[in-house]
Design a protein around this motif. Structure first.
Motif, PDB file in Angstrom:
ATOM      1  N   ALA A 146      49.514  -3.556  63.156  1.00  0.00           N
ATOM      2  CA  ALA A 146      50.535  -3.784  62.134  1.00  0.00           C
ATOM      3  C   ALA A 146      50.410  -5.169  61.517  1.00  0.00           C
ATOM      4  CB  ALA A 146      51.926  -3.603  62.739  1.00  0.00           C
ATOM      5  N   ALA A 147      49.873  -6.118  62.289  1.00  0.00           N
ATOM      6  CA  ALA A 147      49.679  -7.481  61.785  1.00  0.00           C
ATOM      7  C   ALA A 147      48.389  -7.623  60.977  1.00  0.00           C
ATOM      8  CB  ALA A 147      49.665  -8.468  62.957  1.00  0.00           C
ATOM      9  N   GLY A 148      47.624  -6.546  60.858  1.00  0.00           N
ATOM     10  CA  GLY A 148      46.423  -6.568  60.043  1.00  0.00           C
ATOM     11  C   GLY A 148      45.139  -6.795  60.809  1.00  0.00           C
ATOM     12  N   PHE A 149      45.216  -6.802  62.125  1.00  0.00           N
ATOM     13  CA  PHE A 149      44.028  -6.999  62.949  1.00  0.00           C
ATOM     14  C   PHE A 149      43.464  -5.659  63.411  1.00  0.00           C
ATOM     15  CE2 PHE A 149      46.365 -11.009  63.539  1.00  0.00           C
ATOM     16  CZ  PHE A 149      45.378 -11.913  63.194  1.00  0.00           C
ATOM     17  N   ALA A 150      42.188  -5.670  63.752  1.00  0.00           N
ATOM     18  CA  ALA A 150      41.583  -4.552  64.463  1.00  0.00           C
ATOM     19  C   ALA A 150      41.924  -4.707  65.942  1.00  0.00           C
ATOM     20  CB  ALA A 150      40.075  -4.549  64.262  1.00  0.00           C
ATOM     21  N   SER A 151      42.154  -3.586  66.622  1.00  0.00           N
ATOM     22  CA  SER A 151      42.512  -3.669  68.035  1.00  0.00           C
ATOM     23  C   SER A 151      41.986  -2.448  68.775  1.00  0.00           C
ATOM     24  CB  SER A 151      44.033  -3.782  68.207  1.00  0.00           C
ATOM     25  OG  SER A 151      44.694  -2.696  67.588  1.00  0.00           O
ATOM     26  N   GLN A 152      41.702  -2.656  70.060  1.00  0.00           N
ATOM     27  CA  GLN A 152      41.242  -1.558  70.922  1.00  0.00           C
ATOM     28  C   GLN A 152      41.645  -1.855  72.359  1.00  0.00           C
ATOM     29  OE1 GLN A 152      36.959  -0.954  71.403  1.00  0.00           O
ATOM     30  NE2 GLN A 152      37.252   1.252  71.624  1.00  0.00           N
ATOM     31  N   TRP A 153      42.169  -0.845  73.031  1.00  0.00           N
ATOM     32  CA  TRP A 153      42.570  -0.932  74.437  1.00  0.00           C
ATOM     33  C   TRP A 153      41.464  -0.305  75.276  1.00  0.00           C
ATOM     34  CZ3 TRP A 153      47.375   2.316  76.391  1.00  0.00           C
ATOM     35  CH2 TRP A 153      47.505   2.180  77.771  1.00  0.00           C
ATOM     36  N   LEU A 154      40.856  -1.103  76.147  1.00  0.00           N
ATOM     37  CA  LEU A 154      39.778  -0.655  77.021  1.00  0.00           C
ATOM     38  C   LEU A 154      40.112  -1.005  78.466  1.00  0.00           C
ATOM     39  CD1 LEU A 154      36.699  -1.930  74.961  1.00  0.00           C
ATOM     40  CD2 LEU A 154      37.547   0.423  75.075  1.00  0.00           C
ATOM     41  N   SER A 155      39.429  -0.340  79.389  1.00  0.00           N
ATOM     42  CA  SER A 155      39.537  -0.739  80.790  1.00  0.00           C
ATOM     43  C   SER A 155      38.160  -1.144  81.302  1.00  0.00           C
ATOM     44  CB  SER A 155      40.172   0.365  81.629  1.00  0.00           C
ATOM     45  OG  SER A 155      39.486   1.585  81.455  1.00  0.00           O
ATOM     46  N   GLU A 156      37.237  -0.213  81.406  1.00  0.00           N
ATOM     47  CA  GLU A 156      35.869  -0.458  81.870  1.00  0.00           C
ATOM     48  C   GLU A 156      35.841  -0.665  83.389  1.00  0.00           C
ATOM     49  OE1 GLU A 156      33.692   0.306  79.870  1.00  0.00           O
ATOM     50  OE2 GLU A 156      34.378  -0.180  77.846  1.00  0.00           O
ATOM     51  N   TRP A 157      34.615  -0.705  83.931  1.00  0.00           N
ATOM     52  CA  TRP A 157      34.440  -0.688  85.375  1.00  0.00           C
ATOM     53  C   TRP A 157      35.057  -1.892  86.063  1.00  0.00           C
ATOM     54  CZ3 TRP A 157      31.943  -4.711  87.773  1.00  0.00           C
ATOM     55  CH2 TRP A 157      31.134  -5.522  86.970  1.00  0.00           C
ATOM     56  N   PHE A 158      35.063  -3.046  85.384  1.00  0.00           N
ATOM     57  CA  PHE A 158      35.521  -4.274  86.040  1.00  0.00           C
ATOM     58  C   PHE A 158      37.036  -4.300  86.242  1.00  0.00           C
ATOM     59  CE2 PHE A 158      34.044  -4.863  81.679  1.00  0.00           C
ATOM     60  CZ  PHE A 158      35.235  -5.133  81.004  1.00  0.00           C
ATOM     61  N   PHE A 168      38.455  -1.958  87.762  1.00  0.00           N
ATOM     62  CA  PHE A 168      38.638  -1.202  89.003  1.00  0.00           C
ATOM     63  C   PHE A 168      37.824  -1.754  90.173  1.00  0.00           C
ATOM     64  CE2 PHE A 168      39.058   1.506  85.257  1.00  0.00           C
ATOM     65  CZ  PHE A 168      40.396   1.841  85.363  1.00  0.00           C
ATOM     66  N   ASP A 169      37.076  -2.808  89.922  1.00  0.00           N
ATOM     67  CA  ASP A 169      36.331  -3.473  90.987  1.00  0.00           C
ATOM     68  C   ASP A 169      37.142  -4.674  91.447  1.00  0.00           C
ATOM     69  OD1 ASP A 169      33.761  -4.110  92.516  1.00  0.00           O
ATOM     70  OD2 ASP A 169      34.038  -5.944  91.337  1.00  0.00           O
ATOM     71  N   ASP A 170      37.504  -4.718  92.711  1.00  0.00           N
ATOM     72  CA  ASP A 170      38.404  -5.760  93.206  1.00  0.00           C
ATOM     73  C   ASP A 170      37.862  -7.164  92.966  1.00  0.00           C
ATOM     74  OD1 ASP A 170      40.200  -3.851  94.018  1.00  0.00           O
ATOM     75  OD2 ASP A 170      39.598  -3.898  96.137  1.00  0.00           O
ATOM     76  N   GLU A 171      36.575  -7.351  93.201  1.00  0.00           N
ATOM     77  CA  GLU A 171      35.997  -8.687  93.044  1.00  0.00           C
ATOM     78  C   GLU A 171      35.979  -9.105  91.576  1.00  0.00           C
ATOM     79  OE1 GLU A 171      34.484 -12.298  94.403  1.00  0.00           O
ATOM     80  OE2 GLU A 171      35.400 -10.624  95.485  1.00  0.00           O
ATOM     81  N   ALA A 172      35.620  -8.198  90.690  1.00  0.00           N
ATOM     82  CA  ALA A 172      35.620  -8.512  89.268  1.00  0.00           C
ATOM     83  C   ALA A 172      37.041  -8.760  88.760  1.00  0.00           C
ATOM     84  CB  ALA A 172      34.964  -7.388  88.473  1.00  0.00           C
ATOM     85  N   ALA A 173      37.983  -7.932  89.216  1.00  0.00           N
ATOM     86  CA  ALA A 173      39.374  -8.128  88.802  1.00  0.00           C
ATOM     87  C   ALA A 173      39.888  -9.489  89.254  1.00  0.00           C
ATOM     88  CB  ALA A 173      40.251  -7.001  89.346  1.00  0.00           C
ATOM     89  N   ARG A 174      39.528  -9.877  90.468  1.00  0.00           N
ATOM     90  CA  ARG A 174      39.936 -11.199  90.955  1.00  0.00           C
ATOM     91  C   ARG A 174      39.355 -12.296  90.076  1.00  0.00           C
ATOM     92  NH1 ARG A 174      37.869 -15.274  92.717  1.00  0.00           N
ATOM     93  NH2 ARG A 174      35.808 -14.296  92.792  1.00  0.00           N
ATOM     94  N   TYR A 175      38.072 -12.185  89.740  1.00  0.00           N
ATOM     95  CA  TYR A 175      37.422 -13.183  88.885  1.00  0.00           C
ATOM     96  C   TYR A 175      38.123 -13.283  87.525  1.00  0.00           C
ATOM     97  CZ  TYR A 175      33.873 -15.436  86.007  1.00  0.00           C
ATOM     98  OH  TYR A 175      33.220 -16.284  85.134  1.00  0.00           O
ATOM     99  N   LEU A 176      38.578 -12.150  87.023  1.00  0.00           N
ATOM    100  CA  LEU A 176      39.209 -12.121  85.703  1.00  0.00           C
ATOM    101  C   LEU A 176      40.690 -12.468  85.734  1.00  0.00           C
ATOM    102  CD1 LEU A 176      37.356  -8.987  84.328  1.00  0.00           C
ATOM    103  CD2 LEU A 176      37.082 -11.351  83.530  1.00  0.00           C
ATOM    104  N   GLY A 177      41.217 -12.743  86.915  1.00  0.00           N
ATOM    105  CA  GLY A 177      42.571 -13.282  86.970  1.00  0.00           C
ATOM    106  C   GLY A 177      43.603 -12.479  87.713  1.00  0.00           C
ATOM    107  N   ALA A 178      43.234 -11.325  88.267  1.00  0.00           N
ATOM    108  CA  ALA A 178      44.203 -10.530  89.028  1.00  0.00           C
ATOM    109  C   ALA A 178      44.439 -11.170  90.395  1.00  0.00           C
ATOM    110  CB  ALA A 178      43.716  -9.101  89.199  1.00  0.00           C
ATOM    111  N   ARG A 179      45.686 -11.166  90.814  1.00  0.00           N
ATOM    112  CA  ARG A 179      46.059 -11.682  92.119  1.00  0.00           C
ATOM    113  C   ARG A 179      46.138 -10.528  93.121  1.00  0.00           C
ATOM    114  NH1 ARG A 179      51.049 -14.582  89.066  1.00  0.00           N
ATOM    115  NH2 ARG A 179      49.897 -16.255  88.033  1.00  0.00           N
TER     116      ARG A 179
END
Length: 199
Positions: free
Chosen positions: A137-149, A151-162
């Motif tokens: 609505a603000a005029g940007f392109a947007s996409q919601w993704l998940s991807e393998w990382f 669901f991988d605990d170590e990757a999620a931790r690296y990306l900021g999940a506690r």
């Protein structure tokens, strides 16, 4: 199709045509800091039983963070699945450089005496959808993704999940470089039924 009650025909028309853009087709600019705060304010206006706010955000900026994250993800993928080459390696290296901004939406759902974890997780999903819609609505392109990382605990931790958290998704936001391609939509009549009592 008629518009109803005293609502906004423009809003309904926008929602009918909203479409995600593949992140690989995005370019700069993305939203500025004030726009990001506004988009996130809108994103949090979702059903939230108990007012728990069972979600939070992590911001990743392509220019500052993207290459470093990509290198880490490529190495992690190789640890899990073996050597990467060619396009497969490039795919991992560019996960966070395609769009100028990626917003990680983290679900903080936890056991609660009154509010099921499932409801809290659904609220995080609603945040993702609100964010995608607000960005469009603000005029940007947007996409919601998940991807393998996601669901991988170590990757999620690296990306900021506690501990105890998980990613509901990563919302990529940028400027469109081409029109989005429409995709087939489900046949609505196949999805609708009227309730009937069963024994």
């Amino acid at each position: 199709m008629s518009d109803y009650q005293t609502g906004s025909p423009e809003t309904l028309a926008f929602l009918r045509r909203r479409r995600s853009h593949p992140s690989i087709t995005m370019a700069a600019p993305g939203p500025d800091p004030d726009q990001i705060r506004d988009l996130l304010t809108i994103a949090t206006r979702v059903p939230d039983h108990g007012k728990l706010a069972p979600w939070r955000f992590v911001l990743y900026r392509a220019a500052e963070d993207g290459e470093r994250i990509g290198a880490w993800l490529a190495a992690r993928y190789e640890t899990l699945h073996g050597p990467l080459e060619g396009d497969a390696r490039d795919k991992e290296l560019t996960r966070f450089t395609r769009a100028p901004l990626v917003i990680g939406v983290i679900s903080q759902a936890a056991d609660h005496p009154k509010i099921p974890v499932w409801e809290q997780q659904l609220s995080a999903g609603a945040v993702c959808m609100n964010l995608v819609t607000a960005a469009a609505a603000a005029g940007f392109a947007s996409q919601w993704l998940s991807e393998w990382f996601a669901f991988d605990d170590e990757a999620a931790r690296y990306l900021g999940a506690r501990p105890g958290e998980r990613f509901a998704g990563f919302v990529h936001i940028g400027t469109a470089t081409q029109p989005p391609v429409e995709r087939p939509r489900p046949t609505l009549d196949d999805l609708i039924s009227n309730w009937t009592e069963t024994d």
